[in-house]
Design a protein around this motif. Structure first.
Motif, short mmCIF file in Angstrom:
data_model
loop_
_atom_site.label_atom_id
_atom_site.label_comp_id
_atom_site.label_asym_id
_atom_site.label_seq_id
_atom_site.Cartn_x
_atom_site.Cartn_y
_atom_site.Cartn_z
N GLU A 203 -19.17 30.80 72.71
CA GLU A 203 -18.35 29.60 72.08
C GLU A 203 -19.15 28.54 71.12
N LYS A 204 -20.37 29.06 70.95
CA LYS A 204 -21.69 28.36 69.75
C LYS A 204 -21.45 29.27 68.61
N ARG A 205 -20.19 29.96 68.54
CA ARG A 205 -19.21 31.03 67.16
C ARG A 205 -19.17 29.79 66.00
N MET A 206 -19.52 29.77 65.57
CA MET A 206 -19.26 28.95 64.42
C MET A 206 -18.04 29.41 63.23
N GLY A 207 -16.68 28.13 63.57
CA GLY A 207 -15.35 28.55 62.09
C GLY A 207 -14.64 29.96 62.96
N ILE A 208 -14.22 30.50 61.80
CA ILE A 208 -13.35 31.35 62.45
C ILE A 208 -14.38 32.65 63.34
N ASP A 209 -15.45 32.86 63.72
CA ASP A 209 -15.79 32.75 64.01
C ASP A 209 -15.60 33.30 66.29
N LYS A 367 -2.09 33.10 53.21
CA LYS A 367 -1.15 33.28 54.28
C LYS A 367 -1.35 31.70 54.55
N THR A 368 -2.43 30.92 55.34
CA THR A 368 -2.75 29.54 56.17
C THR A 368 -1.77 28.60 54.97
N LEU A 369 -2.46 29.15 53.80
CA LEU A 369 -1.94 28.11 53.14
C LEU A 369 -0.96 27.85 52.59
N GLN A 370 0.05 28.62 52.60
CA GLN A 370 1.54 29.04 52.40
C GLN A 370 2.10 28.35 53.83
N GLU A 371 1.89 28.85 54.63
CA GLU A 371 2.53 28.01 55.77
C GLU A 371 1.90 26.59 55.89
N ILE A 372 0.81 26.13 55.57
CA ILE A 372 0.88 24.91 55.49
C ILE A 372 1.95 24.50 54.69
N LEU A 448 -3.26 24.97 61.38
CA LEU A 448 -3.31 25.11 60.03
C LEU A 448 -3.99 25.22 59.44
N ALA A 449 -4.29 23.01 59.27
CA ALA A 449 -5.44 23.04 58.57
C ALA A 449 -6.41 22.87 58.98
N HIS A 450 -6.84 23.53 60.22
CA HIS A 450 -7.88 23.33 60.88
C HIS A 450 -7.83 25.49 60.75
N THR A 451 -7.63 25.83 60.50
CA THR A 451 -7.93 27.11 60.38
C THR A 451 -7.85 27.33 59.20
N LYS A 452 -7.05 26.81 58.31
CA LYS A 452 -7.98 26.61 56.69
C LYS A 452 -9.73 26.89 56.16
N ALA A 453 -9.59 25.52 57.10
CA ALA A 453 -10.95 24.71 56.98
C ALA A 453 -12.06 25.91 57.65
N THR A 454 -11.69 26.35 59.01
CA THR A 454 -12.84 27.27 59.06
C THR A 454 -12.51 28.68 58.43
N LEU A 455 -11.45 29.37 57.83
CA LEU A 455 -11.51 30.22 56.80
C LEU A 455 -12.15 30.30 55.95
N GLU A 456 -12.38 28.94 55.42
CA GLU A 456 -13.41 28.80 53.93
C GLU A 456 -14.87 28.59 54.72
N HIS A 457 -15.45 28.27 56.02
CA HIS A 457 -16.50 28.53 56.36
C HIS A 457 -17.12 29.01 56.84
#
Length: 490
Positions: A203-209, A367-372, A448-457
């Protein structure tokens, strides 16, 4: 008039007036009296108990001899005796024939009385003998029935003792298995703690991990399996506790029944050996009218049979439960061991996949941005539809409000009223559905916004993910708990 003195010398208490006539002499009887056996009832005087009234009667002033002699009609006054002889004739009122009849009557009555007495004595003796035989037979039957009853009680006592020994042995064996199950349940806490620690570290993994990958699935499956094993163990532990209680309840019923049987055996055996010469026997008036029984032989035998059947049923259930617990310990140990190996394999594969995941981040981000964009358009469409539906609702409610002002009998629940009410309900349900869908769409947009932020980091957290999976998780899972301890043998 009343006579004083004895019967033979009775005199009048007061002087009698002089009689003008005298009784004539009684002639002798020439006829035979041997064949005459008249019967007279010899009654006694009620007024003078000392004076029998059978042969004595008080003469009137002018007595006649008609009742005593057939020749009295031929006695004339010229043949009467002097006063003294006439007085004697007055008190001698019976003929020799009467005298002999009386004697014969007494003889016959004496013979009859003696015959009746003798017959009564014989009948009484026979009755007493018959009653003695009858009583001996009745007592013998009662003694035999008591003996059979004692045998029946003894039989059921032996059955109860046999079943009681069996249920006690089964209870002890089930207690031992329950202890093994307790130990095995305690040993499952260590693997469960390791799996939860791995999940906690991941659970201590960050972002998309923080992805629900195969390793995490296997870890969750491992936790579920261990919890499932614990639940099954607890369930069987509760069953074992309940079964032990049922065994003890059946044992208690058997012991109670056995105690009652022993008491009844002692009482009936005592009754069986009681005799007419036994000590301690006494009268208990009215005891035969007191019915204190609560059962009949059928229900009595059925009661004990039901107790034995219940105990046998509980023993069978206990034996089956012991076998189930033994199988459960083996099955749960194998399940946890197999899942432990699956988790290790999944973590190893996940470590290799993490290094290759960086190249795919950009594709997922696009794909995430398109879905947003698409979900934002959908939200706007939902909002516009809700606004349009509100106008329909206003019109329908305004119509209903205006129709409430109709006077008196015009307030009719007509078809228009029903349609308007239905329209309000339909429009309101539609708006509620759209609002629910709007909330869902907004939640999706946030995701989706959270996923976008996760992918960026995501690129910055890959090293952290590799450290967690390789160092933290695999470091704790180098060894597994001994299988023997999981089956309760240690």
């Amino acid at each position: 008039m009343e006579l004083l003195g004895s019967t033979l010398t009775a005199t009048y208490a007061h002087p009698r007036p002089a009689s003008t006539s005298f009784l004539s002499a009684i002639s002798t009887m020439t006829s035979s009296y041997r064949d005459r056996f008249p019967h007279y009832n010899l009654t006694h005087s009620l007024s003078l108990p000392w004076r029998p009234s059978t042969y004595y009667k008080v003469a009137s002033n002018l007595p006649t001899l008609g009742p005593y002699c057939t020749r009295s009609q031929r006695v004339s006054e010229s043949t009467m005796l002097p006063f003294v002889s006439n007085r004697t004739t007055l008190f001698t009122r019976y003929t020799p024939d009467d005298w002999y009849r009386s004697n014969l009557t007494n003889y016959l009555e004496s013979d009859t009385s003696r015959h009746n007495s003798e017959r009564l004595r014989v009948d009484t003796t026979r009755l007493i003998q018959d009653k003695y035989q009858e009583m001996r037979k009745v007592q013998a039957d009662s003694t035999q029935n008591l003996g059979e009853r004692v045998n029946d009680i003894g039989f059921w006592k032996s059955e109860i003792i046999h079943e009681l020994d069996a249920i006690i042995g089964e209870t002890n064996e089930l207690t031992d298995v329950k202890k093994k199950l307790d130990r095995a349940l305690m040993e499952t806490e260590a693997p469960l703690q390791v799996a939860r620690e791995c999940l906690f570290h991941r659970e201590k993994r960050m972002g998309i991990d923080l992805v629900h990958d195969e390793a995490e699935k296997e870890l969750l499956t491992e936790v579920d399996i261990i919890l499932s094993c614990q639940e099954r163990m607890k369930l069987h532990l509760d069953k074992a506790i309940a079964q032990l209680a049922a065994n003890r309840a059946a044992q208690h019923e058997l012991e109670k029944d056995l105690s009652n049987k022993q008491t009844a055996y002692w009482i009936d055996d005592k009754c069986h050996h009681l005799r007419n010469t036994s000590e301690g026997i006494s009268f208990f008036r009215g005891v035969e009218r007191v019915d204190a029984t609560v059962s009949v032989p059928e229900s009595w035998a059925k009661f004990t049979d039901d107790n034995i059947l219940r105990s046998q049923s509980e023993r069978a259930a206990s034996t089956k439960l012991r076998d189930d617990i033994q199988n459960l310990l083996v099955v749960t140990a194998n399940e946890m061991w197999n899942q432990f190996n699956k988790v290790n394999l999944a973590l190893t594969n996940r470590i290799a996949e993490t290094a290759d995941a960086k190249n795919k981040i950009q594709i997922h981000l696009a794909k995430t941005l398109q879905e947003i964009f698409q979900i934002e358009m959908t939200i706007e469409s939902i909002k516009k539809a809700i606004k349009d539906m509100s106008a329909f609702l206003k019109v329908a409610q305004t119509r209903l409000d205006e129709r409430t002002r109709r006077p008196n009998i015009e307030l009719c629940r007509d078809l228009s009223q029903l349609c308007l009410v239905n329209e309000v309900y339909v429009v309101d349900a539609t708006i509620q559905t759209l609002q629910q869908r709007l909330r869902e769409a907004e939640n999706t947009l946030q995701s989706l916004a959270h996923t976008k932020a996760t992918l960026e980091h995501d690129l910055a957290v890959k090293a952290n993910s590799l450290y967690i999976d390789q160092e933290k998780c695999m470091g704790m899972r180098k060894s597994f708990l001994n299988t023997l301890r999981l089956v309760g043998f240690c």
